[in-house]
Design a protein around this motif. Structure first.
Motif, PDB file in Angstrom:
ATOM      1  N   PRO A 161      69.928  36.368  74.281  1.00 20.11           N
ATOM      2  CA  PRO A 161      69.661  35.934  75.663  1.00 20.11           C
ATOM      3  C   PRO A 161      70.785  35.053  76.238  1.00 20.11           C
ATOM      4  N   ASP A 162      71.324  34.171  75.410  1.00 19.62           N
ATOM      5  CA  ASP A 162      72.443  33.339  75.875  1.00 19.62           C
ATOM      6  C   ASP A 162      73.691  34.185  76.104  1.00 19.62           C
ATOM      7  N   ALA A 163      73.939  35.139  75.212  1.00 24.47           N
ATOM      8  CA  ALA A 163      75.124  35.985  75.327  1.00 24.47           C
ATOM      9  C   ALA A 163      75.073  36.824  76.598  1.00 24.47           C
ATOM     10  N   ARG A 164      73.895  37.262  76.991  1.00 25.05           N
ATOM     11  CA  ARG A 164      73.749  38.100  78.189  1.00 25.05           C
ATOM     12  C   ARG A 164      74.196  37.376  79.453  1.00 25.05           C
ATOM     13  N   LEU A 165      74.308  36.071  79.390  1.00 22.17           N
ATOM     14  CA  LEU A 165      74.775  35.303  80.547  1.00 22.17           C
ATOM     15  C   LEU A 165      76.308  35.329  80.657  1.00 22.17           C
ATOM     16  N   LEU A 166      76.965  35.855  79.663  1.00 20.55           N
ATOM     17  CA  LEU A 166      78.430  35.856  79.600  1.00 20.55           C
ATOM     18  C   LEU A 166      78.979  37.256  79.848  1.00 20.55           C
ATOM     19  N   SER A 167      80.173  37.316  80.409  1.00 20.00           N
ATOM     20  CA  SER A 167      80.813  38.623  80.527  1.00 20.00           C
ATOM     21  C   SER A 167      81.235  39.061  79.125  1.00 20.00           C
ATOM     22  N   GLY A 168      81.133  40.344  78.870  1.00 16.96           N
ATOM     23  CA  GLY A 168      81.430  40.844  77.528  1.00 16.96           C
ATOM     24  C   GLY A 168      80.409  40.359  76.517  1.00 16.96           C
ATOM     25  N   TRP A 169      79.153  40.279  76.924  1.00 16.16           N
ATOM     26  CA  TRP A 169      78.107  39.662  76.113  1.00 16.16           C
ATOM     27  C   TRP A 169      77.933  40.326  74.753  1.00 16.16           C
ATOM     28  N   ASN A 170      78.189  41.631  74.647  1.00 18.90           N
ATOM     29  CA  ASN A 170      78.021  42.310  73.363  1.00 18.90           C
ATOM     30  C   ASN A 170      78.935  41.731  72.294  1.00 18.90           C
ATOM     31  N   GLN A 171      80.149  41.333  72.691  1.00 17.60           N
ATOM     32  CA  GLN A 171      81.074  40.729  71.734  1.00 17.60           C
ATOM     33  C   GLN A 171      80.705  39.274  71.447  1.00 17.60           C
ATOM     34  N   ALA A 172      80.039  38.618  72.393  1.00 13.77           N
ATOM     35  CA  ALA A 172      79.696  37.204  72.225  1.00 13.77           C
ATOM     36  C   ALA A 172      78.463  37.002  71.349  1.00 13.77           C
ATOM     37  N   LYS A 173      77.587  37.997  71.315  1.00 21.22           N
ATOM     38  CA  LYS A 173      76.320  37.883  70.592  1.00 21.22           C
ATOM     39  C   LYS A 173      76.563  37.567  69.117  1.00 21.22           C
ATOM     40  N   ASN A 174      75.903  36.549  68.627  1.00 22.47           N
ATOM     41  CA  ASN A 174      75.938  36.076  67.238  1.00 22.47           C
ATOM     42  C   ASN A 174      77.255  35.433  66.828  1.00 22.47           C
ATOM     43  N   GLY A 175      78.201  35.306  67.749  1.00 23.58           N
ATOM     44  CA  GLY A 175      79.407  34.538  67.464  1.00 23.58           C
ATOM     45  C   GLY A 175      79.070  33.056  67.446  1.00 23.58           C
ATOM     46  N   LEU A 176      80.000  32.238  67.008  1.00 22.01           N
ATOM     47  CA  LEU A 176      79.759  30.799  66.950  1.00 22.01           C
ATOM     48  C   LEU A 176      80.457  30.090  68.099  1.00 22.01           C
ATOM     49  N   ARG A 177      79.701  29.237  68.771  1.00 23.60           N
ATOM     50  CA  ARG A 177      80.270  28.400  69.822  1.00 23.60           C
ATOM     51  C   ARG A 177      81.047  27.263  69.177  1.00 23.60           C
ATOM     52  N   THR A 178      81.928  26.669  69.951  1.00 22.36           N
ATOM     53  CA  THR A 178      82.681  25.527  69.428  1.00 22.36           C
ATOM     54  C   THR A 178      81.784  24.306  69.286  1.00 22.36           C
ATOM     55  N   SER A 179      80.711  24.240  70.070  1.00 22.87           N
ATOM     56  CA  SER A 179      79.716  23.166  69.956  1.00 22.87           C
ATOM     57  C   SER A 179      78.399  23.689  70.525  1.00 22.87           C
ATOM     58  N   PRO A 180      77.282  23.042  70.215  1.00 16.82           N
ATOM     59  CA  PRO A 180      75.994  23.551  70.691  1.00 16.82           C
ATOM     60  C   PRO A 180      75.880  23.614  72.214  1.00 16.82           C
ATOM     61  N   TRP A 181      76.648  22.831  72.924  1.00 16.35           N
ATOM     62  CA  TRP A 181      76.543  22.774  74.382  1.00 16.35           C
ATOM     63  C   TRP A 181      77.638  23.560  75.098  1.00 16.35           C
ATOM     64  N   ALA A 182      78.470  24.265  74.349  1.00 15.51           N
ATOM     65  CA  ALA A 182      79.602  24.991  74.945  1.00 15.51           C
ATOM     66  C   ALA A 182      79.354  26.493  74.877  1.00 15.51           C
ATOM     67  N   SER A 183      79.974  27.231  75.786  1.00 19.24           N
ATOM     68  CA  SER A 183      79.897  28.691  75.701  1.00 19.24           C
ATOM     69  C   SER A 183      81.155  29.268  75.062  1.00 19.24           C
ATOM     70  N   LYS A 184      82.215  28.470  74.965  1.00 16.84           N
ATOM     71  CA  LYS A 184      83.461  28.923  74.362  1.00 16.84           C
ATOM     72  C   LYS A 184      83.249  29.215  72.873  1.00 16.84           C
TER      73      LYS A 184
END
Length: 194
Positions: free
Chosen positions: A147-170
């Motif tokens: 659900p969080d990944a779907r908010l990002l462009s290219g969400w399929n690649q973002a899904k299950n990746g690790l953010r740099t911090s809990p509050w960041a999308s990077k």
């Protein structure tokens, strides 16, 4: 640094890098990391190099005690608050600031690696195991859910990746790679250990 090179040499077969050359590089790494700050900065690589030494010789080095003391000092700082997004994370300093972010995974990898070198300190094993469980929880907190990944462009690649911090999308490739190294070390532990 030198500790990373020692760990890399130790991971190679003895017919490519003989024990004497590896031991010389490991000794050099320990000489270069002669303060607590440097020891913590190279903790995961020194742990990996000492694990390689143990696997080559079947004996634990007396220097492993310094790594275990550093492990215990790090685990004393680990956040233990199940209501916090930072639970299981480790506050690390960056200049004058203290941050809890994906850099926590570097000492986590070191602790998981060090945990593979046999020890007789039952309390140390229990402390390490609890700390490792906290790091696993923090990794889950850094993971990008669908659900969080779907908010990002290219969400399929973002899904299950690790953010740099809990509050960041990077997301950070280094965080993903370090988490994989950590998980590989966890899988390599014998099942009969706590």
């Amino acid at each position: 640094g030198i500790a990373r090179r020692a760990a890399a040499l130790g991971s190679l077969p003895p017919d490519l890098v003989d024990d004497q050359a590896f031991q010389a590089k490991l000794d050099e790494a320990w000489q270069a990391n002669n303060s607590i700050e440097r020891l913590i900065a190279s903790f995961e690589w020194l742990s990996l190099a000492e694990l390689a030494r143990y696997e080559r010789t079947g004996e634990s080095s007396p220097r492993v005690a310094a790594l275990r003391a550093a492990r215990d000092a790090l685990l004393l700082r680990q956040i233990k608050n199940s209501r916090s997004d930072l639970d299981g994370g480790l506050p690390l300093r960056s200049g004058a600031r203290t941050l809890v972010d994906a850099r926590t995974l570097r000492p986590a990898f070191g602790i998981a690696t060090l945990d593979r070198i046999p020890q007789s300190d039952e309390d140390g094993l229990i402390r390490a195991q609890k700390g490792l469980e906290g790091f696993l929880r923090f990794i889950r907190q850094l993971m990008v859910s669908e659900p969080d990944a779907r908010l990002l462009s290219g969400w399929n690649q973002a899904k299950n990746g690790l953010r740099t911090s809990p509050w960041a999308s990077k997301q950070s490739l280094a965080a993903d790679a370090t988490a994989l190294l950590f998980l590989c070390q966890m899988r390599a532990k014998p099942i009969d250990e706590p």
